[in-house]
Design a protein around this motif. Structure first.
Motif, PDB file in Angstrom:
ATOM      1  N   LEU A 119       0.811  -1.221   0.000  1.00  0.00           N
ATOM      2  CA  LEU A 119       0.000   0.000   0.000  1.00  0.00           C
ATOM      3  C   LEU A 119       0.841   1.267   0.000  1.00  0.00           C
ATOM      4  O   LEU A 119       0.423   2.299  -0.517  1.00  0.00           O
ATOM      5  CB  LEU A 119      -0.909   0.012   1.231  1.00  0.00           C
ATOM      6  N   VAL A 120       2.010   1.204   0.632  1.00  0.00           N
ATOM      7  CA  VAL A 120       2.849   2.402   0.625  1.00  0.00           C
ATOM      8  C   VAL A 120       3.933   2.299  -0.446  1.00  0.00           C
ATOM      9  O   VAL A 120       4.870   3.078  -0.459  1.00  0.00           O
ATOM     10  CB  VAL A 120       3.503   2.668   1.992  1.00  0.00           C
ATOM     11  N   GLY A 121       3.788   1.320  -1.317  1.00  0.00           N
ATOM     12  CA  GLY A 121       4.713   1.246  -2.445  1.00  0.00           C
ATOM     13  C   GLY A 121       6.066   0.682  -2.090  1.00  0.00           C
ATOM     14  O   GLY A 121       7.045   0.940  -2.765  1.00  0.00           O
ATOM     15  N   LEU A 122       6.134  -0.103  -1.029  1.00  0.00           N
ATOM     16  CA  LEU A 122       7.424  -0.690  -0.661  1.00  0.00           C
ATOM     17  C   LEU A 122       7.555  -2.139  -1.124  1.00  0.00           C
ATOM     18  O   LEU A 122       8.601  -2.726  -0.982  1.00  0.00           O
ATOM     19  CB  LEU A 122       7.636  -0.631   0.852  1.00  0.00           C
ATOM     20  N   ALA A 123       6.452  -2.696  -1.638  1.00  0.00           N
ATOM     21  CA  ALA A 123       6.544  -4.077  -2.109  1.00  0.00           C
ATOM     22  C   ALA A 123       6.029  -4.137  -3.537  1.00  0.00           C
ATOM     23  O   ALA A 123       4.997  -3.559  -3.849  1.00  0.00           O
ATOM     24  CB  ALA A 123       5.711  -4.995  -1.210  1.00  0.00           C
ATOM     25  N   PRO A 124       6.751  -4.804  -4.395  1.00  0.00           N
ATOM     26  CA  PRO A 124       6.309  -4.915  -5.784  1.00  0.00           C
ATOM     27  C   PRO A 124       5.082  -5.843  -5.835  1.00  0.00           C
ATOM     28  O   PRO A 124       5.092  -6.906  -5.234  1.00  0.00           O
ATOM     29  CB  PRO A 124       7.502  -5.567  -6.487  1.00  0.00           C
ATOM     30  N   HIS A 125       4.057  -5.406  -6.511  1.00  0.00           N
ATOM     31  CA  HIS A 125       2.840  -6.214  -6.487  1.00  0.00           C
ATOM     32  C   HIS A 125       2.230  -6.330  -7.873  1.00  0.00           C
ATOM     33  O   HIS A 125       2.497  -5.524  -8.751  1.00  0.00           O
ATOM     34  CB  HIS A 125       1.814  -5.591  -5.535  1.00  0.00           C
ATOM     35  N   GLN A 126       1.396  -7.350  -8.020  1.00  0.00           N
ATOM     36  CA  GLN A 126       0.549  -7.437  -9.196  1.00  0.00           C
ATOM     37  C   GLN A 126      -0.859  -7.127  -8.742  1.00  0.00           C
ATOM     38  O   GLN A 126      -1.156  -7.129  -7.567  1.00  0.00           O
ATOM     39  CB  GLN A 126       0.591  -8.856  -9.784  1.00  0.00           C
ATOM     40  N   GLY A 127      -1.733  -6.901  -9.703  1.00  0.00           N
ATOM     41  CA  GLY A 127      -3.093  -6.506  -9.343  1.00  0.00           C
ATOM     42  C   GLY A 127      -3.152  -5.007  -9.183  1.00  0.00           C
ATOM     43  O   GLY A 127      -2.173  -4.296  -9.477  1.00  0.00           O
ATOM     44  N   GLN A 128      -4.280  -4.550  -8.707  1.00  0.00           N
ATOM     45  CA  GLN A 128      -4.518  -3.111  -8.718  1.00  0.00           C
ATOM     46  C   GLN A 128      -4.609  -2.561  -7.301  1.00  0.00           C
ATOM     47  O   GLN A 128      -5.332  -3.114  -6.468  1.00  0.00           O
ATOM     48  CB  GLN A 128      -5.850  -2.867  -9.456  1.00  0.00           C
ATOM     49  N   ILE A 129      -3.838  -1.511  -7.033  1.00  0.00           N
ATOM     50  CA  ILE A 129      -4.030  -0.791  -5.773  1.00  0.00           C
ATOM     51  C   ILE A 129      -4.368   0.641  -6.134  1.00  0.00           C
ATOM     52  O   ILE A 129      -3.647   1.285  -6.886  1.00  0.00           O
ATOM     53  CB  ILE A 129      -2.763  -0.813  -4.899  1.00  0.00           C
ATOM     54  N   GLU A 130      -5.512   1.108  -5.643  1.00  0.00           N
ATOM     55  CA  GLU A 130      -5.893   2.497  -5.905  1.00  0.00           C
ATOM     56  C   GLU A 130      -5.949   3.248  -4.598  1.00  0.00           C
ATOM     57  O   GLU A 130      -6.462   2.752  -3.606  1.00  0.00           O
ATOM     58  CB  GLU A 130      -7.291   2.552  -6.539  1.00  0.00           C
ATOM     59  N   ILE A 131      -5.400   4.430  -4.613  1.00  0.00           N
ATOM     60  CA  ILE A 131      -5.516   5.306  -3.448  1.00  0.00           C
ATOM     61  C   ILE A 131      -6.308   6.519  -3.916  1.00  0.00           C
ATOM     62  O   ILE A 131      -5.890   7.204  -4.850  1.00  0.00           O
ATOM     63  CB  ILE A 131      -4.146   5.774  -2.939  1.00  0.00           C
ATOM     64  N   GLY A 132      -7.421   6.757  -3.286  1.00  0.00           N
ATOM     65  CA  GLY A 132      -8.243   7.893  -3.678  1.00  0.00           C
ATOM     66  C   GLY A 132      -8.560   7.869  -5.161  1.00  0.00           C
ATOM     67  O   GLY A 132      -8.521   8.904  -5.829  1.00  0.00           O
ATOM     68  N   GLY A 133      -8.815   6.693  -5.693  1.00  0.00           N
ATOM     69  CA  GLY A 133      -9.208   6.582  -7.087  1.00  0.00           C
ATOM     70  C   GLY A 133      -8.060   6.552  -8.067  1.00  0.00           C
ATOM     71  O   GLY A 133      -8.251   6.390  -9.263  1.00  0.00           O
ATOM     72  N   GLN A 134      -6.851   6.689  -7.571  1.00  0.00           N
ATOM     73  CA  GLN A 134      -5.710   6.720  -8.485  1.00  0.00           C
ATOM     74  C   GLN A 134      -4.894   5.443  -8.361  1.00  0.00           C
ATOM     75  O   GLN A 134      -4.511   5.052  -7.253  1.00  0.00           O
ATOM     76  CB  GLN A 134      -4.824   7.929  -8.154  1.00  0.00           C
TER      77      GLN A 134
END
Ligand SMILES: Nc1ncnc2c1ncn2[C@@H]1O[C@H](COP(=O)(O)OP(=O)(O)OP(=O)(O)O)[C@@H](O)[C@H]1O
Ligand SMILES: Nc1ncnc2c1ncn2[C@@H]1O[C@H](COP(=O)(O)OP(=O)(O)OP(=O)(O)O)[C@@H](O)[C@H]1O
Ligand SMILES: [Mg+2]
Ligand SMILES: [Mg+2]
Lengths: 306, 517, 293, 593
Positions: D348-363
């Motif tokens: 969530l804070v961008g410290l782990a490389p991930h697949q799939g979608q993470i949106e913060i405030g729609g972005q």
């Protein structure tokens, strides 16, 4: 494990290739012409040119390097310009002595350095600790030549406990190895001290005490293996420093190692010898680092070889 | 016999000699440093030789020789029954082979140039020298292309040693490690980097010598340690001499001083002034520098182990100009000369020096003397190879010759001229570091060298004396001192002192020394 | 709501706390002394350091032991040792402090970067470090110095260029473990830039290591300079430096011990002084040590 | 002083044999300001076979007391300055080191707080165990080994023979703590001191360890001093309780009395602060906009090996996780250690490389450039588990709090400092402490500093990763209150990560239960705690110790099995859990076939 080893070996080979290239290049641009020394004082210009051609020293750098490398891969390190002997023979005849001395020196270094470091850590802040710290500075700062001669003078000439230089028996090895050990122990003792102080604060030391173990056992069995880890990495570095520092000790103690060979070759720009010695010592350093990396997981199972 | 060995001498025993540096090679065609010079001398023989402890020529493998009237043909009659260490008898073929070999460019002999007077030298190669002919198995005839007064000396050089072809062929490039000669000793053992053992050649053709059963050379020993070992009775002769740091101690102790032998040697330490680099192109400047150097002080710095020099030739060299006082030490006069040259304010220059003690110290003394007359000389304290490079390339304005200095190859005045003062050496890469080239002097030198007739020896020496006086007039060098040899030996060493300061066999003449037991 | 465990330490300047430590003060005094000696050498030195005095040598050419005139004796050329030591301090300070410091900076930069960036940058940097480590430093120094013209500053640079390797290795190891610590992750989540993390957050934690290597490096670099000048690439004679005074005279350690042991003691003392100050500085600058000890 | 009343009460009980008697114990530390008392005038008796709990807030001197008994105080800085510790005929405070060594391990054993670091990492479990045995019993190697295996078996560690050859890092936390217990009990000591033996463990593991201790005590009759700040553990384990505060004993009584009739005000406050299951205040469901949305998020850590450094295994840390966090909501993520909670936070804070979608405030987060990432980080802030580790020890608190302002270049130095002071006040700290360093604060205070720092940028979402787990109850309660207050005031959302079900029950709006990287159940607090469906959820809830001595729970059959591993070969994936809605958004997982 095997894969790791192979990868590391390939890496090491590349490092050696890099070292050989840089060395060759530096020697190429170095302003000193070996041919003049070979040709001698009464040689005519043609003779000089003639020799230059025979040795292929008139070729462009990359051709010379390529030739050298090609020969090297076939196990030919070339022939010394001035000693007119196969470099491989020169090095092989001296390498055992250097390796023996290195082994002895590292054992002494570790024994002295680690003991000093441990004792200083255990008596942290007391007079003993401070004395040892000063001692470590003295050994680091002492000029090699003077220490070597001093020890030789006292223990061989005056007391007669050891032979005055030479090579062959264990008695011959003691003084030069101890000298190098003393000179190198300062680094180890400082590293060991700080590492030991950290480890002695660790929880598992408290656990060991809670088990009712003796102090000696706690220090030697529990603290030491943990504290020695950063020191092991140092051994790899140390071999490098060692390779640079044996010249003086070897010559004072008449130890027939490659340090003397290298020194003379550098003075006379005997390129094949310089190349050979450089490669051998680079090999030793790379190997030392590899060994250090291989020993570390034996002591600390948490370190995985990757 | 031309030389009577010590009547008290007893055969047997072994001595230990130490050296710091490794022994480079024992191939007589290649070995050319003062360390292996004497070793090769004991392993090999040439047609000519010197009376031990002197610079007097005597026949070696040649029983006798004849010089033709015009001085161009030398006919050597060889001794019969001389055996190589491999047991084969030496013949005239071997002499020719050896000379062909040393002059063949493929051999890369640094001494090839000495034979340039032999006919066919220019075309020397695998085909051999046309000027050397085998007349019969015991006679060799050598034809010269020009008269050479020093030729007999040349034939006494190590380079002219006789080697057996089959041994050379067998060892190939390693002949220097597996030498086979006719000498008094043969190589018994060579452990690279550690020791060499010479063993008595029982079949040596000179009766009665050598005395020693063996000579052990230990290499890789620091001179200071070698001396400690000598004091401890483990070493008989420290090959590198008495280290400066121990000199006062040794000389201050009567017991030790008694075992020191002092002798002159054919050596001159000098400063070269590069006549192509301003302001040394001005004679006044060169003279001024000559007058600025306090030679006594420099001699003092090296503990008085030398005598101040006045000219290129050392005093013991024939042709030395007696009574010539050289340039006096006169800073004021030097300043005046500088002013004359328009350099009243002095100038800045560089002084190259080799980096082994005591040379940097001597350079600093020179530097101080120059500073006194306004010359600021920056010292370039470099490894030998780098100094030689700068000297050859002609980029060094001044070089202190110490450590690389001229020790004569043979006791003849010509030896101090050719490569180091003559035009031939003044080329790029040559050893004439002054780049001094005076065609007139060169012609005189050539003339002197062609006076091969022994009867004209006196005249020839006079001519040489003139040549060197001419050099001094032009002042391309500052002769500083002539070093003396101080050899210390162990208590048990026997033999007359001259053997320990033998001018051609440093540190000692192994063939004639012996041990008391 | 004050926590009882919070110890109230009166806030004090780092300097004031430094000055309270006796050993640090002693070290500082020595450093000041050496620096002053170097700077004011022209005024304090009893003789010209390059003056080869006639009465500086015995008639046999031996150096004079310390006496009323030559307080620390003379050297092999009859020059006053004390004066040479004072002037030599200039060179040795440059080498020991500047060159060694530069090596430390390079090593730290390389190590910190390699340790922080695990990817190819780190890989390349560490392989390069390995290569440099395997490379004979002396040869590199000789060649570098032969290519440039030897001068004090070139020598300092050369020493820096060959001496950074060990530091880089050690710093690398430490940085890579620091980089995994929570507060670094925290800093990232705040959006801190990489340089900020490296220099504001990681660097201070490397200070103890840097101090240890830095102070041990002083004497080794001073001696290395002597080796180099022996090979013709250090400062050229007659310029004195502590290292080359020892080097020139080391064979005389019996005949003229003052020529070896006095400059030797000077080097050790200087290194020790820096170490004492460094150690104290480390403790003083480490806020977690406050109130402990 | 409550001491006077308390002592006779305990003394009156039909005392079996007293094994350890502490009388008027005082321990002090030497500081620059002189002697600072750490423990003052502490007295108690320990009888054969009983469990005495020492409870109290962090820093109250519990550990120091236990170390004093063991003779392990960090000399010379800290030492006993008064009183006596009688053990049989001996006064432990007067014994020499060799004599103490005879007692330690053999007759009094100790288990430490931190199982992860209390075992020597470079020695095998077997070696450490045998060594303890051989230090006190004159037995040979084989005999020591036999006894060690027996001890491991006694603590019900699976495959004891194999464990002997393993290193601590190859064992989980719970297993390590069992090894510690085995080590402590191998020599059948008369007294066992357990200093927070379960604080660092998962609830489920804690349960097993506690049960184990109790069983062993019943079998061996060892007297136990149990140090803990968890009143649930006290209630379950102890016969008698000593409550400490600031180095003093404020109350001593039987467990029933302490929980039933707490006398001292401090004890009452302590008990009040204890989070209890089912006591959470009901809140209206939050129905705001989603502030963060995760769809099908997968995080895998490749493990490389082989010649070319190819991926040989993947750690499937997070597998197909989807949820969203609404504005103003507290979303809790619970699960055992290693199940991937922190990994989600890191993603969530961008410290782990991930697949799939993470949106913060729609972005969407993926594909952001550094500037975009930096901007996004203003909106999401994280509070770490260990406040000491998350604060740079070399920076002043003021600088630490102002750090985000400096990084994002907000305001000048003066205004940053003013803002830092303001934030300090807001989290209930004195603004005058801005110039102090982290180590000069208590754990609770440090956590507040972390919160203040996270607040500095006024983020939309704060991730609290085990933010209160390390704190003792009273402090924990205060921090939780603070979080709640800030939320109602500023309207921000929390992602609250914890393994403590009671705490989660107290603070969250919605809860997701994770197991091995996947969500196995998700719903509102009421749904999860009121109607747990998934067996794993139930197990978690059941494992929570209940701070009520009357509710003694029955020993259940324990399973000593290991947690399944999230490590798989490439191409292999763990069986996927399918979430089914059983009404009102209560999602329950079933493993897909
Ligand atoms: N080595 C030490 N020197 C000085 N003070 C210390 C030392 N160790 C601990 N203290 C202090 O002693 C007090 C009691 O510490 P102790 O470790 O006994 O607390 P505790 O009750 O075990 O707390 P926790 O629940 O956090 O473990 C604390 O104020 C602590 O700061
Ligand atoms: N950098 C990494 N490399 C490889 N594996 C990792 C890495 N980080 C975490 N893991 C693994 O991912 C899994 C999930 O870890 P995570 O830290 O998310 O667990 P957690 O639920 O937060 O546990 P805890 O309660 O102990 O904090 C674990 O098995 C862990 O070992
Ligand atoms: Mg505690
Ligand atoms: Mg976590």
């Amino acid at each position: 494990m095997a894969a790791y080893l192979i990868r590391r070996l390939i890496q090491s080979a590349l490092i050696l290739l890099g070292v050989s290239f840089i060395t060759f290049f530096l020697l190429f641009v170095l302003p000193a012409d070996p041919v003049r020394q070979i040709a001698g004082r009464s040689a005519t210009a043609e003779t000089v040119e003639n020799i230059r051609q025979q040795l292929g020293l008139d070729k462009p750098f990359i051709v010379q390097y390529g030739r050298y490398l090609g020969a090297l891969l076939q196990g030919d390190m070339g022939r010394s310009y001035l000693q007119k002997t196969e470099v491989a023979d020169l090095i092989l005849s001296r390498l055992p002595a250097t390796l023996l001395l290195m082994l002895g020196a590292i054992v002494c270094e570790l024994l002295l350095g680690l003991t000093m470091g441990i004792v200083a850590a255990l008596w942290r802040g007391r007079a003993l600790d401070q004395t040892l710290m000063v001692t470590s500075f003295v050994t680091v700062s002492a000029p090699q030549f003077v220490v070597s001669l001093l020890l030789l003078y006292v223990f061989a000439v005056k007391l007669g406990w050891f032979p005055i230089g030479g090579y062959g028996t264990f008695a011959h090895l003691v003084l030069p190895a101890v000298t190098l050990g003393i000179l190198g122990s300062g680094w180890y003792s400082r590293m060991m001290r700080s590492s030991m102080i950290d480890v002695l604060r660790a929880d598992y030391i408290r656990t060991a005490r809670a088990k009712g173990l003796t102090r000696a056992r706690i220090v030697l069995r529990h603290a030491l293996p943990n504290a020695i880890l950063p020191v092991i990495a140092m051994i790899g570095i140390d071999i490098g420093i060692f390779m640079g520092g044996i010249v003086v000790v070897e010559s004072v103690f008449g130890w027939p190692g490659i340090g003397q060979l290298a020194w003379q070759a550098i003075q006379r720009v005997d390129i094949p010898i310089i190349m050979g010695v450089t490669l051998v010592s680079a090999f030793a350093i790379v190997l030392g680092n590899l060994l250090a990396d291989l020993i570390a997981p034996l002591i600390d199972p948490r370190i995985r070889l990757r | 016999q031309d030389y009577t060995p010590d009547p008290a001498a007893k055969p047997g025993g072994s001595i230990t000699v130490t050296y710091k540096d490794d022994v480079a090679t024992l191939d007589p065609a290649i070995g050319y440093d003062w360390q292996n010079w004497s070793m090769i001398k004991s392993l090999f023989d040439g047609l000519m030789d010197y009376v031990p402890g002197t610079t007097t020529l005597r026949p070696g493998l040649a029983e006798s020789y004849e010089i033709s009237e015009d001085g161009l043909t030398y006919t050597f009659r060889l001794r019969a029954g001389v055996k190589f260490h491999n047991g084969r008898e030496m013949t005239a073929e071997d002499v020719k082979y050896s000379l062909d070999r040393v002059t063949n460019p493929e051999t890369q002999s640094p001494g090839a140039g000495f034979f340039s007077a032999i006919a066919g030298f220019e075309n020397a190669g695998p085909g051999g020298l046309s000027g050397v002919e085998v007349v019969d198995p015991l006679t060799v005839k050598i034809t010269l292309s020009r008269p050479d007064a020093t030729f007999l000396h040349v034939m006494a050089l190590n380079f002219a040693s006789v080697v057996p072809k089959e041994a050379v062929d067998e060892a190939g490039a390693d002949f220097g490690k597996k030498p086979v000669g006719t000498g008094a000793f043969k190589l018994a053992e060579w452990t690279l980097g550690q020791r060499l053992v010479f063993e008595k050649n029982a079949d040596y053709w000179r009766p009665g010598v050598p005395f020693l059963d063996s000579v052990v050379f230990e290499v890789g020993q620091e001179p200071v340690v070698a001396l400690l070992r000598l004091q401890n009775g483990e070493v008989d002769v420290p090959g590198d001499g008495i280290p400066p740091a121990k000199f006062t101690e040794v000389m201050g102790d009567p017991a030790q001083a008694a075992r020191v032998v002092v002798g002159g040697q054919l050596h001159t330490g000098y400063i070269t002034l590069n006549v192509t680099i301003p302001p040394f192109d001005k004679l006044e400047v060169r003279k001024a520098v000559n007058m600025a150097i306090n030679k006594d002080r420099i001699v003092q710095i090296i503990n008085g182990r030398a005598v101040p020099a006045t000219q290129p030739l050392p005093p013991s060299m024939p042709g030395y100009t007696e009574g010539y006082a050289g340039y006096p030490y006169d800073p004021e006069g030097a300043k005046a000369l500088l002013a004359e040259a328009g350099l009243a304010d002095g100038f800045e220059t560089e002084l190259y020096v080799m980096n082994t003690d005591p040379n940097p110290r001597i350079a600093q003394a020179i530097q101080q003397d120059l500073a006194a007359i306004g010359i600021k000389a920056n010292i370039q304290n470099l490894a030998q190879a780098n100094v030689i490079e700068a000297g050859g390339a002609g980029t060094a304005p001044m070089i202190w010759s110490g450590g690389m200095a001229w020790i004569a190859d043979f006791p003849d005045p010509s030896n101090f001229y050719g490569p180091i003062l003559g035009c031939a050496g003044a080329v790029d890469g040559g050893w004439n570091w002054s780049k001094f080239c005076d065609p007139v002097l060169d012609a005189k030198a050539a003339e002197a060298d062609s006076m091969a007739d022994p009867a004209k020896a006196e005249e020839r020496l006079k001519l040489w004396s003139d040549v060197y006086m001419g050099v001094m007039e032009q002042a391309p060098w500052v002769p500083v001192f002539n070093e003396e040899r101080y050899t210390i030996k162990s208590e048990r060493m026997g033999g007359e002192d001259a053997l320990y300061v033998d001018p051609v066999s440093i540190p000692v003449n192994y063939d004639y020394v012996w041990v008391k037991e | 709501m004050t926590d009882p465990s919070v110890v109230d330490v009166p806030p004090q300047g780092a300097l004031a706390r430094l000055l309270r430590r006796k050993l640090a003060l002693f070290g500082l005094a020595i450093i000041v002394l050496v620096v002053a000696g170097a700077v004011f050498a022209p005024w304090i030195a009893p003789f010209d350091p390059n003056d080869q005095m006639f009465d500086g040598l015995t008639l046999e050419g031996a150096p004079m032991p310390p006496d009323g005139k030559f307080l620390m004796g003379t050297d092999l050329l009859g020059r006053d040792l004390l004066s040479r030591l004072l002037y030599g301090a200039q060179t040795s300070l440059v080498i020991g402090v500047v060159a060694n410091g530069l090596a430390l900076v390079i090593g730290t930069l390389v190590g910190i970067t390699a340790g922080f960036f695990r990817g190819w940058i780190g890989g390349v940097l560490m392989r390069f470090t390995d290569l440099m480590m395997a490379f004979p430093a002396l040869l590199l120094a000789i060649c570098l110095a032969a290519i440039f013209r030897p001068s004090l500053w070139i020598v300092a640079m050369v020493i820096a260029l060959v001496n950074w390797v060990q530091t880089a290795r050690v710093i690398y190891t430490e940085t890579s473990s620091l980089a995994t610590r929570d507060f670094i992750a925290a800093e990232r989540t705040l959006g801190a830039s990489t340089p900020r993390i490296l220099f504001r957050h990681i660097l201070p934690h490397l200070l103890p290591t840097i101090i240890v290597w830095g102070t041990l490096g002083i004497s080794t670099t001073v001696l290395l300079e002597a080796t180099l000048s022996f090979l013709g690439i250090g400062v050229q004679p007659p310029t004195p430096s502590w290292g080359n005074i020892i080097f020139e005279n080391q064979t005389y350690f019996q005949a003229a011990p003052w020529l070896v042991f006095i400059p030797g003691a000077a080097i050790i003392l200087l290194a020790l002084a820096f170490n004492l100050v460094g150690d104290a500085l480390r403790d003083v600058l480490d806020p977690t040590q406050r109130g402990r000890d | 002083m409550t001491l006077a009343e308390a002592l006779p009460a305990s003394g009156a009980a039909p005392a079996p044999e007293t094994v350890l008697r502490v009388e008027g114990l005082c321990v002090s530390a030497r500081t620059e300001q002189g002697l600072k008392p750490l423990v003052q005038d502490l007295s108690f008796d320990l009888r054969k076979g009983e469990t005495l709990a020492i409870a109290g807030e962090s820093g109250s001197g519990k550990s120091i007391t236990s170390l004093a008994i063991m003779g392990l105080l960090p000399q010379p800085a800290v030492r006993v300055t008064g009183g006596s510790i009688r053990f049989g005929q001996q006064d432990l405070t007067a014994l020499s080191e060799p004599a103490l060594r005879q007692v330690r391990g053999d007759r009094i054993a100790m288990i430490f707080q931190e199982p992860m670091t209390s075992l020597n990492p470079v020695m095998t479990v077997g070696a450490q165990l045998s060594e303890a045995i051989r230090a006190h019993a004159p037995v040979g190697r084989t005999e020591a080994r036999r006894r060690a295996i027996e001890a491991l078996r006694a603590v019900r560690l699976s495959e004891p023979e194999r464990r002997m050859g393993q290193y601590p890092h190859e064992l989980s936390g719970g297993m390590r703590q069992r090894v510690m217990i085995a080590m402590a009990l191998a020599l059948r000591p008369e007294v066992l001191i357990a200093d927070e033996p379960t604080t660092a463990l998962d609830v489920t593991v804690q349960r097993e360890v506690l049960d184990l201790l109790r069983d062993l005590q019943a079998r061996l009759g060892t007297a136990i001093i149990l140090i803990t700040h968890d009143m649930g553990v006290v209630a379950e384990m102890a016969n008698r309780v000593i409550v400490m505060q600031q180095g003093r004993q404020v109350e001593t009584a039987s467990t029933e009395d302490i929980f039933g009739r707490p006398q001292a005000a401090y004890t009452q406050a302590l008990l009040a602060a204890v989070p209890r299951l089912g006591r959470g205040s009901a809140r209206a469901p939050v129905t705001g906009e989603p502030i963060a949305r995760l769809s099908d998020v997968v995080v895998r850590y490749p493990l490389r090996g082989g010649l070319l450094g190819r991926i040989t295994h993947n750690v499937h840390a997070v597998e197909h996780v989807s949820f969203d966090i609404r504005k103003g909501e507290t979303f809790a993520l619970v699960g055992e250690s290693g199940c991937g909670k922190s990994t989600i936070a890191k993603a969530l804070v961008g410290l782990a490389p991930h697949q799939g979608q993470i949106e913060i405030g729609g972005q969407a987060m993926q594909g952001l450039d550094p500037a975009g990432l930096k901007a996004m980080r203003r909106r999401v802030q994280m509070v770490f588990q260990d406040p000491m580790a998350a604060l740079n020890p070399r920076m002043k608190v003021g600088e630490l709090i102002a750090e985000p302002l400096v990084i994002h270049d907000i305001g000048d130095a003066a205004s940053q400092r003013a803002r830092a002071a303001d934030l300090m006040a807001r989290v209930g700290l004195e603004a005058s402490h801005l110039d102090r360093y982290p180590h000069e604060f208590s754990g609770g205070q440090r956590q507040r500093i972390c919160i203040a720092r996270a607040l500095a940028l006024q983020p939309d979402l704060i991730i609290a990763d085990e933010s209160v787990s390390a704190l003792d109850v009273s402090v924990q309660a205060r921090v939780l209150d603070l979080l709640r207050a800030l939320q109602s005031e500023l309207g921000m959302s929390y992602l609250f990560i914890s393994h403590d079900m009671a705490v989660v029950d107290n603070i969250s709006d919605r809860v997701a239960v994770m197991f091995l990287g996947q969500i196995v159940e998700m719903g509102t607090r009421a749904q999860i705690f009121g109607n747990p469906q998934h067996p794993y959820t139930r197990r978690l809830i059941e494992a929570v110790p209940i701070p009520d001595p009357r509710l003694k729970r029955l020993s259940r059959p324990r399973d000593a099995s290991e947690v399944p591993s999230p490590v798989h070969r490439p191409g292999h994936e763990p069986a996927r859990v399918i979430l089914r809605d059983i009404g009102d958004g209560h999602l329950v997982g079933t493993s897909a076939g």
